[in-house]
Design a protein around this motif. Structure first.
Motif, PDB file in Angstrom:
ATOM      1  N   GLU B  91       0.850  -1.210   0.000  1.00  0.00           N
ATOM      2  CA  GLU B  91       0.000   0.000   0.000  1.00  0.00           C
ATOM      3  C   GLU B  91       0.881   1.254   0.000  1.00  0.00           C
ATOM      4  O   GLU B  91       0.613   2.216  -0.712  1.00  0.00           O
ATOM      5  CB  GLU B  91      -0.854   0.036   1.269  1.00  0.00           C
ATOM      6  N   TYR B  92       1.936   1.222   0.822  1.00  0.00           N
ATOM      7  CA  TYR B  92       2.811   2.398   0.906  1.00  0.00           C
ATOM      8  C   TYR B  92       3.546   2.616  -0.417  1.00  0.00           C
ATOM      9  O   TYR B  92       3.768   3.750  -0.823  1.00  0.00           O
ATOM     10  CB  TYR B  92       3.832   2.230   2.051  1.00  0.00           C
ATOM     11  N   PHE B  93       3.888   1.528  -1.086  1.00  0.00           N
ATOM     12  CA  PHE B  93       4.574   1.674  -2.375  1.00  0.00           C
ATOM     13  C   PHE B  93       3.595   2.145  -3.461  1.00  0.00           C
ATOM     14  O   PHE B  93       3.996   2.845  -4.394  1.00  0.00           O
ATOM     15  CB  PHE B  93       5.227   0.351  -2.791  1.00  0.00           C
ATOM     16  N   SER B  94       2.319   1.781  -3.303  1.00  0.00           N
ATOM     17  CA  SER B  94       1.342   2.191  -4.329  1.00  0.00           C
ATOM     18  C   SER B  94       1.211   3.714  -4.392  1.00  0.00           C
ATOM     19  O   SER B  94       0.853   4.280  -5.422  1.00  0.00           O
ATOM     20  CB  SER B  94      -0.015   1.519  -4.077  1.00  0.00           C
ATOM     21  N   ALA B 318       7.758   0.181  12.526  1.00  0.00           N
ATOM     22  CA  ALA B 318       6.964   1.370  12.842  1.00  0.00           C
ATOM     23  C   ALA B 318       5.657   1.391  12.054  1.00  0.00           C
ATOM     24  O   ALA B 318       4.648   1.922  12.524  1.00  0.00           O
ATOM     25  CB  ALA B 318       7.774   2.621  12.553  1.00  0.00           C
ATOM     26  N   GLY B 319       5.669   0.832  10.868  1.00  0.00           N
ATOM     27  CA  GLY B 319       4.464   0.803  10.040  1.00  0.00           C
ATOM     28  C   GLY B 319       3.557  -0.373  10.360  1.00  0.00           C
ATOM     29  O   GLY B 319       2.531  -0.564   9.721  1.00  0.00           O
ATOM     30  N   ARG B 320       3.937  -1.183  11.335  1.00  0.00           N
ATOM     31  CA  ARG B 320       3.169  -2.407  11.620  1.00  0.00           C
ATOM     32  C   ARG B 320       2.525  -2.401  12.999  1.00  0.00           C
ATOM     33  O   ARG B 320       1.941  -3.392  13.411  1.00  0.00           O
ATOM     34  CB  ARG B 320       4.086  -3.638  11.507  1.00  0.00           C
ATOM     35  N   GLY B 375       5.548   8.520   3.942  1.00  0.00           N
ATOM     36  CA  GLY B 375       4.493   7.686   4.523  1.00  0.00           C
ATOM     37  C   GLY B 375       5.057   6.718   5.539  1.00  0.00           C
ATOM     38  O   GLY B 375       6.264   6.677   5.780  1.00  0.00           O
ATOM     39  N   PRO B 376       4.141   5.903   6.132  1.00  0.00           N
ATOM     40  CA  PRO B 376       4.602   4.993   7.208  1.00  0.00           C
ATOM     41  C   PRO B 376       5.278   3.712   6.723  1.00  0.00           C
ATOM     42  O   PRO B 376       5.067   2.644   7.271  1.00  0.00           O
ATOM     43  CB  PRO B 376       3.293   4.674   7.950  1.00  0.00           C
ATOM     44  N   ALA B 377       6.097   3.826   5.689  1.00  0.00           N
ATOM     45  CA  ALA B 377       6.790   2.641   5.172  1.00  0.00           C
ATOM     46  C   ALA B 377       7.961   2.236   6.062  1.00  0.00           C
ATOM     47  O   ALA B 377       8.477   1.122   5.959  1.00  0.00           O
ATOM     48  CB  ALA B 377       7.290   2.903   3.753  1.00  0.00           C
ATOM     49  N   GLY B 378       8.379   3.159   6.932  1.00  0.00           N
ATOM     50  CA  GLY B 378       9.507   2.856   7.820  1.00  0.00           C
ATOM     51  C   GLY B 378      10.840   2.905   7.090  1.00  0.00           C
ATOM     52  O   GLY B 378      11.739   2.132   7.388  1.00  0.00           O
ATOM     53  N   LYS B 379      10.953   3.818   6.151  1.00  0.00           N
ATOM     54  CA  LYS B 379      12.177   3.887   5.337  1.00  0.00           C
ATOM     55  C   LYS B 379      12.780   5.291   5.400  1.00  0.00           C
ATOM     56  O   LYS B 379      12.088   6.273   5.697  1.00  0.00           O
ATOM     57  CB  LYS B 379      11.856   3.561   3.864  1.00  0.00           C
ATOM     58  N   TRP B 392       8.654  10.762   7.274  1.00  0.00           N
ATOM     59  CA  TRP B 392       7.572  10.461   8.222  1.00  0.00           C
ATOM     60  C   TRP B 392       8.081  10.673   9.650  1.00  0.00           C
ATOM     61  O   TRP B 392       9.199  10.215   9.978  1.00  0.00           O
ATOM     62  CB  TRP B 392       7.147   9.009   8.000  1.00  0.00           C
ATOM     63  N   THR B 393       7.295  11.350  10.495  1.00  0.00           N
ATOM     64  CA  THR B 393       7.781  11.801  11.805  1.00  0.00           C
ATOM     65  C   THR B 393       8.453  10.698  12.649  1.00  0.00           C
ATOM     66  O   THR B 393       9.568  10.904  13.145  1.00  0.00           O
ATOM     67  CB  THR B 393       6.636  12.477  12.595  1.00  0.00           C
ATOM     68  N   PRO B 394       7.819   9.512  12.831  1.00  0.00           N
ATOM     69  CA  PRO B 394       8.524   8.494  13.654  1.00  0.00           C
ATOM     70  C   PRO B 394       9.886   8.101  13.070  1.00  0.00           C
ATOM     71  O   PRO B 394      10.820   7.844  13.814  1.00  0.00           O
ATOM     72  CB  PRO B 394       7.565   7.295  13.629  1.00  0.00           C
TER      73      PRO B 394
END
Lengths: 299, 455
Positions: B91-94, B318-320, B375-379, B392-394
């Motif tokens: 979803e994050y890659f889309s 973080a995205g999970r 986004g929340p991909a954690g990258k 993404w803030t985190p």
């Protein structure tokens, strides 16, 4: 057969011959050629390297830790698989088919048993994984309830001592349905008159089963044995999904070694060599089967 | 009987003829394909030459302050892109794909999920046959791209990827023969032990500053009612254990040890490495501070539910989780580097939409990274052109924490060595986790089978 009929026969079977030649025989020849290909031309290098491999992940026979716990090597694991799985699944299939033959609603039980064969083996592998999970698996939970605290109450697939045997046990569950179906169908052809005659002569249930029923099921038993042995030799999906041959190569099998050479090491020569070794091993029960069939035809 | 025998002989003869005919046909086809391949190779060579000239021209134009606009295909093109992400990660890659399609309306992307393991199985065979299942393929295995490039299956992208525009060492993983064969996408980090801030607050726990404090923390956590083990060990095919191990090696052996182990300048049986295993990692396993390996996604749930207090995992965690603001991490005290892994995109030689594939590759290697990391991909981005503000803030706090501690980014050990040694490494560590007494045998096996140590 008149010449005209022969012509028709050949005409209609020709497409099958062509397809078999292209899609079966040619790849086999190709695999044999690749297995002998080396950097310097042709030779036995791939076979020598595959047989003398010392990595616990790819060794066919792993000598370093013998006679201690697994790994013992992929080929030995396949033989252990046959030694445990074959008698268990044949015996269970045979006994269950005999016991269920005159029970009302037995078809439901047989259908449930056959479910193991219907599910794709990848799904079967996943089910096995859950079956042995420490928190939700039926076996560890059962042993935990019985007060066990050791390995048996934990995930069976993460310990080298239990991983291979756990997979074999799971395979018994998946495969017994097939043997049950074969034997149930064969039992239908056993004439009741012979059983009734034995009963009149005073034979007990065990004597009827072992001396009347089992000998008449010999062709079915041969088929079940050969199919089980072949299945055990080419076992892959269950291992791939559940343990990937681990831990420490403790549950590795030949087909997985072939896969590792092919998809991981990208070494097609050695992968082909393992596949040829596997094919030669499957030829042994295959030849035995053909001889048995010929014997029964002559008899 | 005799007629049957004759029939059988005729059938065998016929099948042999069929076999010979099919073999002859295959041989003929092969010779034709060979000739065709030679022509295609010559053409490809000319095209590459032209492309490098165009690239050089573009660079000159850029230098003149007039950036050359990326050409757009005149007709509608559907690009097939294969990547490793599924579920939420897909979803994050889309989002990246959506932004790309907005910018390049003539290119439609069809995204397919395939794990790196599956690609390694499918691609060599497809490439060997002159086919490709996708126009752009994204994989975390740089070694695999290089291996395919060595066989002549990958497009040279040196003209489109400028090494100095990326963080140090990232492009190097996909270089071979002086050329670049893949474009870096975003990067994940494996920074340390994740914990829930609320859990630490509730039980009065603090991030450790020394090794002794770390051990004391584990001891304290173990005594908390309801805790099964202080640290949960994720498992799949074994990679989570390898991440923990690498973190210990980097902490106590320094960042250089990671490079030395990759190149086999140091072996796993080296006294320094042995000491890290035997004095730091193995005692913790024996004490029961680590859980037994369990499926890594269910480990996230159990960790979140408070059955375990710490989880060594990559930034994608973080995205999970339900509330990413409730998590934080700490590396082992004294750790000077963090393992970072990058996804790389490459273009197979056999794509039919090379022009569009290059446009997409260039996009995800640059602007697309900004979309992905926001986004929340954690990258985090590997392209220096992405501003830290868009992260993404985190993840920004992770990024800042690593920066504050002046930690380097080092490549993943097993991803870099690759091949079947990678699965061996994972599998041996799975063994170590349940039988820590086997440490000597594990280290010996890892050394003996290391491709660089074999020579």
């Amino acid at each position: 057969m008149p010449f005209r009929e022969k012509r028709y026969f050949l005409f209609f079977t020709l497409p099958a011959y062509i397809l078999i030649a292209i899609f079966v025989i040619t790849p086999i020849i190709g695999t044999v050629i690749i297995s002998f290909e080396t950097k310097n031309g042709f030779g036995l290098d791939n076979y020598v390297k595959v047989i003398t491999e010392t990595s616990p992940e790819k060794a066919l026979v792993y000598l370093r830790r013998m006679p201690r716990p697994p790994p013992w090597g992929a080929m030995i694991h396949n033989f252990i698989w046959i030694a445990i799985h074959l008698p268990l699944s044949i015996l269970l299939g045979l006994v269950l088919a005999y016991l269920l033959r005159s029970v009302r609603g037995s078809s439901i039980v047989k259908s449930i048993m056959f479910l193991g064969m219907v599910v794709p083996m990848i799904v079967g592998g996943l089910l096995i994984r859950f079956m042995y999970d420490e928190f939700i698996g039926i076996f560890p939970r059962l042993f935990a309830l019985l007060g066990f605290k050791g390995i048996l109450a934990k995930d069976w697939l993460i310990y080298p001592q239990t991983a291979l045997f756990a997979l074999i046990l799971g395979a018994v569950w998946l495969w017994t349905g097939f043997n049950l179906t074969v034997f149930a169908a064969a039992l239908e052809s056993v004439p009741t008159s012979t059983i009734e005659a034995a009963m009149i002569d005073g034979a007990n249930s065990w004597q009827i089963f072992s001396r009347i029923v089992v000998p008449q099921l010999k062709p079915a038993i041969i088929i079940a044995v050969i199919m089980t042995v072949l299945w055990d030799l080419k076992i892959f999906d269950i291992v791939y999904v559940s343990t990937f041959g681990g831990p420490g190569g403790a549950s590795n099998v030949l087909a997985l070694v072939m896969y590792l050479y092919f998809a991981r090491a990208l070494d097609y020569g050695r992968s082909a060599a393992v596949s040829i070794i596997l094919a030669l091993l499957t030829l042994i029960p295959g030849i035995w089967f053909i001889r048995e069939v010929r014997k029964s035809e002559k008899g | 009987m005799s007629s049957q025998g004759g029939l059988l002989k005729a059938a065998i003869a016929l099948s042999l003829i069929a076999l010979l005919v099919s073999l002859a046909a295959i041989a003929l086809l092969y010779s034709q394909i060979g000739a065709l391949e030679a022509k295609i190779n010559t053409l490809n060579g000319k095209i590459s030459e032209l492309e490098s000239k165009v690239g050089a021209l573009e660079q000159r134009v850029g230098e003149l302050g007039k950036p050359a606009p990326t050409p757009q295909p005149q007709e509608q093109v559907e690009l097939v892109v294969i990547g490793p992400w599924s579920g939420k990660s897909a979803e994050y890659f889309s989002k990246v794909i959506q932004e790309f399609e907005k910018k390049y309306p003539n290119i439609k992307i069809k995204y397919l999920t395939k794990r790196a393991e599956d690609l390694a199985q499918i691609l060599p065979v497809q490439f060997e046959s002159g086919l490709t299942p996708a126009d752009v393929i994204i994989t975390p295995w740089a070694w695999f791209i290089v291996k395919m490039a060595q066989k002549g299956y990958v497009e040279d992208v040196s003209s489109y990827v400028k090494e100095d525009e990326y963080i140090g060492g990232v492009v190097n993983n996909v270089k071979w023969d002086g050329k670049i064969w893949g474009a870096p996408f975003t990067m994940w980090l494996k920074p340390g032990f994740w914990y829930r801030k609320s859990f630490f607050k509730k039980h009065g726990l603090q991030e450790p500053q020394t090794w002794d404090e770390f051990v004391a923390l584990l001891k304290k956590i173990k005594q908390i009612p309801g805790i099964k083990n202080p640290i949960v060990t994720g498992d799949g095919v074994g990679w989570p254990e390898s991440d923990i191990t690498e973190h210990f090696l980097i902490t106590f052996g320094g960042p250089q040890l990671q490079y030395d182990l990759i190149s086999c300048k140091k072996k796993f049986t080296d006294p320094e490495v042995e000491a890290i295993f035997k004095e730091k990692l193995v005692p913790l396993i024996k004490e029961g501070y680590f859980s037994e390996p369990m499926e890594w996604t269910s480990a996230v749930e159990r960790w979140w539910a408070g059955e375990y207090a710490l989880y060594f995992m990559g930034t994608w965690i973080a995205g999970r989780v339900q509330d990413p603001t409730d998590i934080d991490f700490f590396p082992l005290p004294g750790c000077k580097a963090v393992v970072g892994g990058t996804d790389y995109a490459f273009i197979p030689k056999f794509t039919k939409h090379k022009e569009a594939a290059i446009i997409f590759l260039k996009y995800i290697a640059t602007e697309g990274q900004a979309v992905h990391v926001s986004g929340p991909a954690g990258k985090i981005p590997t392209w220096k052109g992405v501003s830290v503000d868009v992260i993404w803030t985190p993840m920004k706090s992770v990024y800042n924490k690593i920066k504050e501690r002046n930690m380097k980014i080092v490549p993943d050990l097993d991803d870099t060595v690759g091949g079947d040694w990678q699965t061996l490494f994972w599998d041996q560590l799975k063994l170590l986790w349940v039988q820590p007494d086997q440490v000597d045998s594990v280290l010996q096996t890892l050394t003996e089978q290391h491709p660089a140590c074999k020579g």
